[in-house]
Design an enzyme around this catalytic site. Structure first.
Site, mmCIF file in Angstrom:
data_model
loop_
_atom_site.group_PDB
_atom_site.id
_atom_site.type_symbol
_atom_site.label_atom_id
_atom_site.label_comp_id
_atom_site.label_asym_id
_atom_site.label_seq_id
_atom_site.Cartn_x
_atom_site.Cartn_y
_atom_site.Cartn_z
ATOM 1 N N GLU A 243 7.954 -8.934 -9.988
ATOM 2 C CA GLU A 243 7.563 -8.549 -8.917
ATOM 3 C C GLU A 243 7.064 -7.277 -8.648
ATOM 4 O O GLU A 243 5.978 -6.877 -8.327
ATOM 5 C CB GLU A 243 8.510 -9.009 -7.576
ATOM 6 C CG GLU A 243 8.277 -8.302 -6.273
ATOM 7 C CD GLU A 243 9.397 -8.466 -5.392
ATOM 8 O OE1 GLU A 243 9.028 -7.881 -4.093
ATOM 9 O OE2 GLU A 243 10.594 -8.987 -5.612
ATOM 10 N N GLY A 340 -14.369 12.154 5.209
ATOM 11 C CA GLY A 340 -14.579 12.892 6.432
ATOM 12 C C GLY A 340 -14.143 12.140 7.606
ATOM 13 O O GLY A 340 -13.247 11.082 7.296
#
Length: 389
Positions: A243, A340
């Site tokens: 996992e 941005g």
């Protein structure tokens, strides 16, 4: 592609998988992200392509392929920008089905593993509880033997596929006073009387269903006990290595995807007469991020190769998850900054990637717990051995 680990057959598999995901999955992603429900038809399509049986032996209708096919599946799932959809798939194949493959008997495999390979049953794993996550030995869910059945009471939380799935590989205390030696593993049908599910509202992984499950005097046949009583903790610890490596691979793949997208954006976005990929500060920052991703990716491939050979890679897989998930968060955070204002807009992929990535250092063992596991190995010289040793 790194030819040291990937063959021409791997490459052909990757290209076929990419094509499948673009045609069959991507057109539905926005709907599933909005509704939090993955429509059932896609499970059958995945099964028909053999994707659920990559690591399952041919004797149980799987393909019995090496772990690098799994790596490819995980990587490409990260590149369609739905961490929730990816989680639903790998939780079924590599959390639930891993236990069936490793610890189920022939009867259990015929009843649950083969239908899972064929997409007829969807599985989940139930270890974490509302009162404790990483403290597995402190779980409170109990299973009491009564004749040919066990009566299960307790609760589990943060269970992927817990709402719409069909069964759960459930950890419960069969001998509460015995600590981790009193934990056993059961296969529990989620439509059993006494099982109730509450769907959780998450920051990310919006497409997947994540449940808090309650078990109120749920009757489970004794034949659904996996292995012997008291073996559950060993089974859980063994599965944790896979996992954690999976979550490390997921992390390097989503970071790579974020960098690829951002680099393309930067090559097209112009300010002051030149594209922003020509500004030294941005160029050098992106290179640092790419280098961090590349280091994690190569490390994860090396760990995969060791696991594929049968090595017990508890330390390596724990390091994989610890470092790769931290790296992915940093990469995606900075990639969003490179865009941005557009990075903050949901119409662009970085906003979702940032939310989805944040679970990396939490799920499957928090980074704080992982550091303590590694400290025990490195500082305290603790040895983790495979169950058969």
């Amino acid at each position: 592609m790194n030819s040291m680990y990937f063959t021409e057959e791997h490459q052909l598999f990757r290209e076929s998988l990419k094509d499948f995901l673009q045609k069959e999955v991507v057109p539905h992603i926005e709907k599933w992200e909005e509704t939090g429900t993955i429509e059932r038809f896609i499970w059958k399509k995945f099964a028909d392509m053999g994707y659920f049986g990559l690591a399952t032996p041919e004797s149980f209708d799987g393909l019995g392929l090496d772990l690098f096919y799994t790596v490819i599946l995980l990587e490409e799932l990260q590149k369609i920008n739905s961490g929730g959809f990816a989680a639903a798939i790998w939780a079924h194949v590599y959390l639930a089905m891993t236990h069936l493959n490793k610890n189920g008997n022939d009867i259990q495999k015929k009843a649950y593993l083969i239908p899972s390979v064929h997409g007829e049953k969807i599985g989940s794993l139930g270890v974490t509880e509302p009162f404790g996550g990483s403290d597995v030995a402190g779980m409170r869910t109990t299973a009491t033997r009564e004749g040919d059945s066990y009566i299960i009471n307790g609760s589990k939380t943060f269970i992927t596929n817990g709402v719409y799935g069909d069964y759960i590989i459930l950890a419960a205390k069969t001998e509460p006073s015995a600590g981790n030696k009193g934990i056993s593993i059961f296969i529990v049908d989620l439509d059993s009387e006494g099982v109730s599910a509450n769907k959780l509202n998450k920051l990310g992984w919006r497409a997947s269903d994540t449940a808090e499950l309650a078990f109120d005097n749920v009757v489970v046949p004794a034949s659904n006990l996996m292995g012997e009583e008291g073996k559950g903790f060993t089974f859980i610890m063994e599965a944790f290595a896979l996992e954690r490596l999976i979550m490390g691979i997921n992390a390097h793949a989503r970071a790579e995807h974020a960098l690829d997208y951002t680099l393309q954006y930067m090559s097209e976005r112009e300010t002051f007469g030149k594209t922003i990929d020509q500004y030294q500060a941005l160029r050098h920052r992106l290179v640092d991020l790419h280098a961090d991703m590349d280091v994690c990716r190569e490390y994860n491939y090396a760990v995969t190769a060791k696991m594929d050979k049968g090595d017990y890679v508890v330390r390596e897989a724990t390091i994989s998850k610890l470092k790769s998930t931290k790296m992915a968060d940093e990469v995606i955070y900075n990639c969003l900054q490179f865009l941005g204002g557009y990075g903050y807009i949901e119409d662009y992929p970085l906003a979702r990637m940032l939310r989805d990535s944040r679970l990396g250092p939490i799920g499957g063992g928090t980074s704080e717990i992982l550091r303590e596991i590694i400290a025990k190995i490195i500082i305290d010289k603790k040895e983790y051995r495979a169950p058969s040793e």
